[in-house]
Design an enzyme around this catalytic site. Structure first.
Site, short mmCIF file in Angstrom:
data_model
loop_
_atom_site.label_atom_id
_atom_site.label_comp_id
_atom_site.label_asym_id
_atom_site.label_seq_id
_atom_site.Cartn_x
_atom_site.Cartn_y
_atom_site.Cartn_z
N TYR A 92 18.69 -2.97 7.06
CA TYR A 92 17.99 -2.68 5.81
C TYR A 92 18.50 -1.37 5.21
O TYR A 92 18.85 -1.30 4.02
CB TYR A 92 16.49 -2.60 6.07
N GLY B 274 -13.68 -0.15 15.02
CA GLY B 274 -14.03 0.80 16.07
C GLY B 274 -13.24 0.62 17.35
O GLY B 274 -13.71 1.00 18.44
#
Length: 281
Positions: free
Chosen positions: A102, A151
């Site tokens: 990339y 959480g």
């Protein structure tokens, strides 16, 4: 206000951009084959080159032929490399050192655009952003918000790296500046929010924005790196534990540009958009 638009199709060397370029004085080119963690292509570099190099240069050639005066290319900080130290920065003047297909494709596109600028007189502006976040962000940033929202205890409470980010709104503001500022012509700029965070700090700040305190366990970095190595996730460990800092002083001095939104403002907007999407689903 309604804006005209044209559906072109794939970003390739064969795409016909004439309809989209009609009456355009400037182009902002954001489209790309993006970085893929587990690429299944037999030849990833060839796939990246097809879209990011050949597709980009095809668009730019047609833009120049259509009389476009300025071409703004959204590249990537991966052109500079994968990481800095905690106390050093990438700059716009650094020798490029891309490490993956990339980043290599983005560098090749940049170089091709500057050659085209010399040949045609069309002005080119290169912007290399680090990680971009904002409302609707996806991939790893979205996963992080989901973990915090639920959480989930995370083993990232003792990471003291430094990483630069750029809020989408700050990147858009920089693009708008680069479209018109005379000094932007044929330059490379790095983008950033002007405040670098450790992974631990980022998780705490995102948790605050979500209204869910981050539950972080202070696991030593060496143990995280060993575990990632065993799992074959070296790249993820590098992003979580390594540093990547950008120096935006050239962008600020040459263009008189400053980030318009603080990190906390942008994180609050990002978190609110995420919560709204959860409530509506």
């Amino acid at each position: 206000m309604a804006y005209p638009w044209a559906l072109i199709g794939e970003l390739s060397s064969e795409s016909d951009w004439s309809e989209a370029l009609r009456d355009c004085s400037a182009v902002v080119h954001c489209a790309a084959r993006v970085h893929v963690m587990d690429d299944t292509e037999a030849d990833p570099l060839a796939a990246f080159r097809s879209a990011n190099v050949q597709g980009t240069l095809n668009l730019a050639r047609q833009a120049a032929q259509a009389g476009v005066a300025r071409f703004v290319f959204i590249s990537s900080i991966k052109v500079n490399g994968e990481q800095t130290t905690r106390d050093t920065f990438f700059t716009a003047e650094d020798e490029p050192a891309p490490r993956d297909p990339y980043g290599i494709s983005k560098l090749e596109a940049e170089r091709g655009l500057f050659v085209l600028a010399e040949e045609t007189g069309m002005e080119v502006v290169i912007i290399r952003p680090p990680l971009v976040y904002g409302p609707g962000v996806r991939a790893n940033f979205a996963s992080m918000m989901r973990w915090l929202d639920k959480g989930v205890p995370l083993p990232f409470g003792a990471i003291h790296n430094r990483r630069s980010l750029v809020a989408r709104s700050n990147l858009v503001d920089l693009i708008m500046t680069c479209l018109e500022h005379p000094a932007a012509a044929n330059q490379v700029f790095l983008a950033g929010d002007g405040e670098d965070l450790s992974t631990t700090q980022l998780l705490h700040r995102v948790g605050q924005a979500l209204g869910k305190p981050a539950r972080l366990l202070p696991i030593p970095i060496k143990l995280l790196e060993i575990a990632a190595g065993v799992a074959g996730k070296h790249a993820i460990a590098q992003r979580l534990c390594g540093s990547l800092r950008v120096d935006i002083s050239k962008t600020q001095k040459l263009l008189g540009w400053r980030p318009q939104v603080s990190v906390d403002q942008a994180l609050n907007e990002t978190a609110q958009a995420y919560l709204n999407s959860q409530n509506s689903s």
